[in-house]
Design a protein around this motif. Structure first.
Motif, PDB file in Angstrom:
ATOM      1  N   ALA A   1       5.839   3.798   1.676  1.00 35.67           N
ATOM      2  CA  ALA A   1       6.453   5.036   2.171  1.00 35.67           C
ATOM      3  C   ALA A   1       7.299   4.739   3.409  1.00 35.67           C
ATOM      4  O   ALA A   1       8.416   5.222   3.547  1.00 35.67           O
ATOM      5  N   LEU A   2       6.751   3.913   4.301  1.00 34.34           N
ATOM      6  CA  LEU A   2       7.451   3.560   5.536  1.00 34.34           C
ATOM      7  C   LEU A   2       8.734   2.792   5.205  1.00 34.34           C
ATOM      8  O   LEU A   2       9.789   3.040   5.750  1.00 34.34           O
TER       9      LEU A   2
ATOM     10  N   SER B   1       0.849  -1.189   0.000  1.00 34.84           N
ATOM     11  CA  SER B   1       0.000   0.000   0.000  1.00 34.84           C
ATOM     12  C   SER B   1       0.887   1.242   0.000  1.00 34.84           C
ATOM     13  O   SER B   1       2.084   1.158   0.251  1.00 34.84           O
TER      14      SER B   1
ATOM     15  N   ARG C   1       1.059   3.658   2.109  1.00 41.73           N
ATOM     16  CA  ARG C   1       1.697   3.936   3.401  1.00 41.73           C
ATOM     17  C   ARG C   1       2.806   2.943   3.738  1.00 41.73           C
ATOM     18  O   ARG C   1       3.827   3.303   4.308  1.00 41.73           O
ATOM     19  N   LYS C   2       2.587   1.678   3.380  1.00 39.53           N
ATOM     20  CA  LYS C   2       3.612   0.668   3.692  1.00 39.53           C
ATOM     21  C   LYS C   2       4.876   0.934   2.891  1.00 39.53           C
ATOM     22  O   LYS C   2       5.978   0.843   3.424  1.00 39.53           O
TER      23      LYS C   2
ATOM     24  N   PRO D   1       4.411   9.699   2.206  1.00 40.58           N
ATOM     25  CA  PRO D   1       3.346   8.960   1.515  1.00 40.58           C
ATOM     26  C   PRO D   1       2.847   9.677   0.256  1.00 40.58           C
ATOM     27  O   PRO D   1       2.499   9.041  -0.734  1.00 40.58           O
TER      28      PRO D   1
ATOM     29  N   GLU E   1      11.188   5.038   3.458  1.00 33.66           N
ATOM     30  CA  GLU E   1      11.453   6.231   4.258  1.00 33.66           C
ATOM     31  C   GLU E   1      11.239   7.504   3.461  1.00 33.66           C
ATOM     32  O   GLU E   1      12.083   8.402   3.445  1.00 33.66           O
ATOM     33  N   ILE E   2      10.103   7.570   2.784  1.00 38.07           N
ATOM     34  CA  ILE E   2       9.751   8.777   2.056  1.00 38.07           C
ATOM     35  C   ILE E   2       8.310   9.150   2.398  1.00 38.07           C
ATOM     36  O   ILE E   2       7.589   8.374   3.012  1.00 38.07           O
TER      37      ILE E   2
END
Lengths: 126, 292
Positions: free
Chosen positions: A42-43, A37, A39-40, A49, A46-47
Motif C-alpha cells: 500500500a505504501l 505485506s 501495508r508495504k 491498505p 500509494e493506495i
C-alpha cells in the motif's frame, strides 16, 4: 512488481490481482516467493491498505497466495489450476463481443486463432 | 482495544470536543482528520490522559486511561509540539526513558537512529523541529507501547524522513500489532497507511468509516460531451465540482450510481469513466460543498 494505471476505470484491486496472476503465469513469481505485506505494498503503490487487503483476500481465496502468520505472504506452494465454470461463462460472453468486432473488420477464423495463440504465448512460458 | 466513548471537553465555555467516540484495534491504523481547530489535538490530549474529559470514557482494554500510570506506560504519545528537558543531551534523555520505562528497548532506539541519525551528544535545545519530532517518535516507539498516538507527526519532516517514518511505523504495526491513532494534514500520507478514519468538524465526528468506504463517498468521473455540456449538466445536484478541457469534463460526484450514469448519457455524454480520487481532493470538495 506491480504497475498501476490510476487513470483506468478498472478498479485498483482488480489490477493488483491481475498483475500478480500475470507475474505468476510468466513465472517471474514462483511458488514460495515472498511478496510484500499488505501495508508495504500500500505504501509503495500509494493506495489504501484496505484496497491491497481486498486483492490479497481474493488471491488467497483462489489459492494463488498464502499468508503465514508472523512470516509474511507468499506465492502458494502448489497452484491448482481449476477453471471456475461461472467465470468461464462470463469470459465466453466477453469474447463473443470482442470477436464480433474482429469479424466486422474482416478477420478470418485463422487470423483470430493466430491472434489468440500469440497472446497466450506472450503470457506464459509454456 | 483502545476505546473512546462519548467524550466531551470544553475550555471555559468553549465546547471543543462534543460526543466523540472511536475505537482503535490492535494492528489497526486509525486516521484523524479535520480542518484547523476541529478539535483533533484536544481529543488526542483526552485520549492520552493529559486532559480529563468533562464527560465520557477513554478505556484501554476496559481500564480507564486517565490517572492510571500502569496503562499510560503502554500508550506512546508523540505530541504536535514536543518539549523535553532542554539542557539534557539526547543520550541523557534516553537514559531517563530507560529508568522510567522498564520495557524501553534501547537497541530499537539505536536501530532507529541508524536511520534517523540524530546527534546523540547534542543538547535537546539545539535540535530543529523535525529533529525533535523524530526524537519523540523514536523514544515513544522504543518504549514498546501497545498503542501509539501521533499528533501531526510528519510536520517538520523532510520528504526522506517522512518516507522513513512511514516505513518504521508500518513495521511496528505489522511486527508488534500495535494500534495507532494518527492525526495529520498530510492526507496523501494517511491515505496509504490508514485502515479507518474519523473526520472531525467543529468538535463533532462528521464521518467515521473504513478508508475504503471513505474513498468511495465521492466519485471522480471523466466524461466526454462532444458538443459541450449544457446547463442541464451543470444543474445536476450530484455534481460537486466540474471543470473541462475541451470536450472532456472532469467532475466529482456524490451518490454515484447507474441512474446517474444513464442521466449523463441522456444529456449527451459519449463516455463516462470513473477515475481514482485522492483523499486530499475528496476532503477539499466535501469542505467546499459544506460552505455552499
Amino acid at each position: 512488481m506491480i504497475l498501476l494505471d490510476y487513470k483506468s476505470s478498472k478498479p485498483i484491486y482488480e489490477q493488483i490481482i491481475e498483475q500478480i496472476k500475470l507475474n505468476v503465469m510468466k513465472q517471474y513469481l514462483k511458488p514460495g516467493d515472498a511478496i510484500p505485506s499488505v501495508r508495504k505494498l500500500a505504501l509503495e503503490l500509494e493506495i489504501t491498505p484496505g484496497t491491497v487487503a481486498k486483492a490479497y483476500q481474493e488471491l488467497e481465496r483462489q489459492q494463488i497466495i498464502e499468508t503465514i502468520r508472523g512470516k509474511g505472504t507468499f506465492i502458494a506452494g502448489e497452484i491448482e489450476l481449476k477453471p471456475d465454470e461461472k467465470k468461464v461463462l462470463e469470459i465466453k460472453k466477453r469474447l463473443q463481443t470482442e470477436l464480433m468486432e474482429l469479424k466486422m473488420m474482416g478477420y478470418s477464423k485463422n487470423m483470430v486463432v493466430d491472434l489468440v495463440v500469440g497472446i497466450y504465448e506472450e503470457m506464459c512460458v509454456c | 482495544m483502545l476505546e473512546v466513548k462519548n467524550i466531551y471537553k470544553s475550555y471555559n465555555k468553549n465546547q471543543v470536543v462534543k460526543d466523540v467516540s472511536l475505537t482503535v484495534m490492535p494492528g489497526e491504523i486509525h486516521g484523524l482528520i479535520g480542518e484547523n481547530s476541529a478539535g483533533k489535538t484536544t481529543l488526542i490530549k483526552c485520549v492520552t490522559g493529559i486532559y480529563k474529559a468533562d464527560k465520557g470514557d477513554v478505556l484501554y482494554d476496559e481500564k480507564p486511561v486517565y490517572d492510571n500510570p500502569e496503562v499510560k506506560e503502554k500508550i506512546g504519545y508523540v505530541a504536535d509540539y514536543n518539549e523535553y528537558i532542554k539542557y539534557y543531551t539526547i543520550s541523557q534523555m534516553v537514559h531517563m526513558y530507560e529508568k522510567f520505562y522498564p520495557a524501553f528497548n534501547k537497541e530499537k532506539f539505536n536501530d532507529f537512529n541508524q536511520i534517523f541519525k540524530l546527534p546523540v551528544d547534542k543538547r535537546i535545545m539545539t535540535l530543529s523541529k523535525g529533529q525533535k519530532m523524530r526524537l519523540a517518535f523514536m523514544l515513544e516507539t522504543a518504549k514498546e507501547p501497545d498503542y501509539l498516538i501521533l499528533d501531526e507527526p510528519t510536520s517538520g519532516l523532510d520528504p526522506v524522513a517522512k518516507a522513513k517514518f512511514f516505513e518504521l511505523l508500518i513495521n511496528e504495526v505489522e511486527q508488534r500489532e500495535i494500534g495507532v491513532l494518527i492525526s495529520s494534514h498530510h492526507l496523501d500520507g494517511l491515505e496509504k497507511i490508514c485502515d479507518s478514519v474519523t473526520m472531525m468538524h467543529e468538535g463533532v465526528v462528521e464521518r467515521q468509516m473504513s478508508m475504503e468506504d471513505m474513498k468511495s463517498e465521492l466519485v471522480k468521473l471523466n466524461v466526454v460531451f462532444e458538443g459541450g455540456a449544457g446547463k442541464a449538466v451543470y444543474d445536476l445536484p450530484q455534481i460537486l465540482r466540474i471543470s473541462n478541457v475541451g470536450s472532456i469534463y472532469t467532475m466529482v460526484v456524490k451518490e454515484y450510481d447507474e441512474s446517474f450514469d444513464k442521466k449523463l448519457r441522456e444529456l449527451g455524454a459519449s463516455l463516462v469513466e470513473p477515475v481514482d480520487i485522492s483523499l486530499e481532493e475528496l476532503f477539499v470538495v466535501l469542505e467546499e460543498a459544506k460552505e455552499d
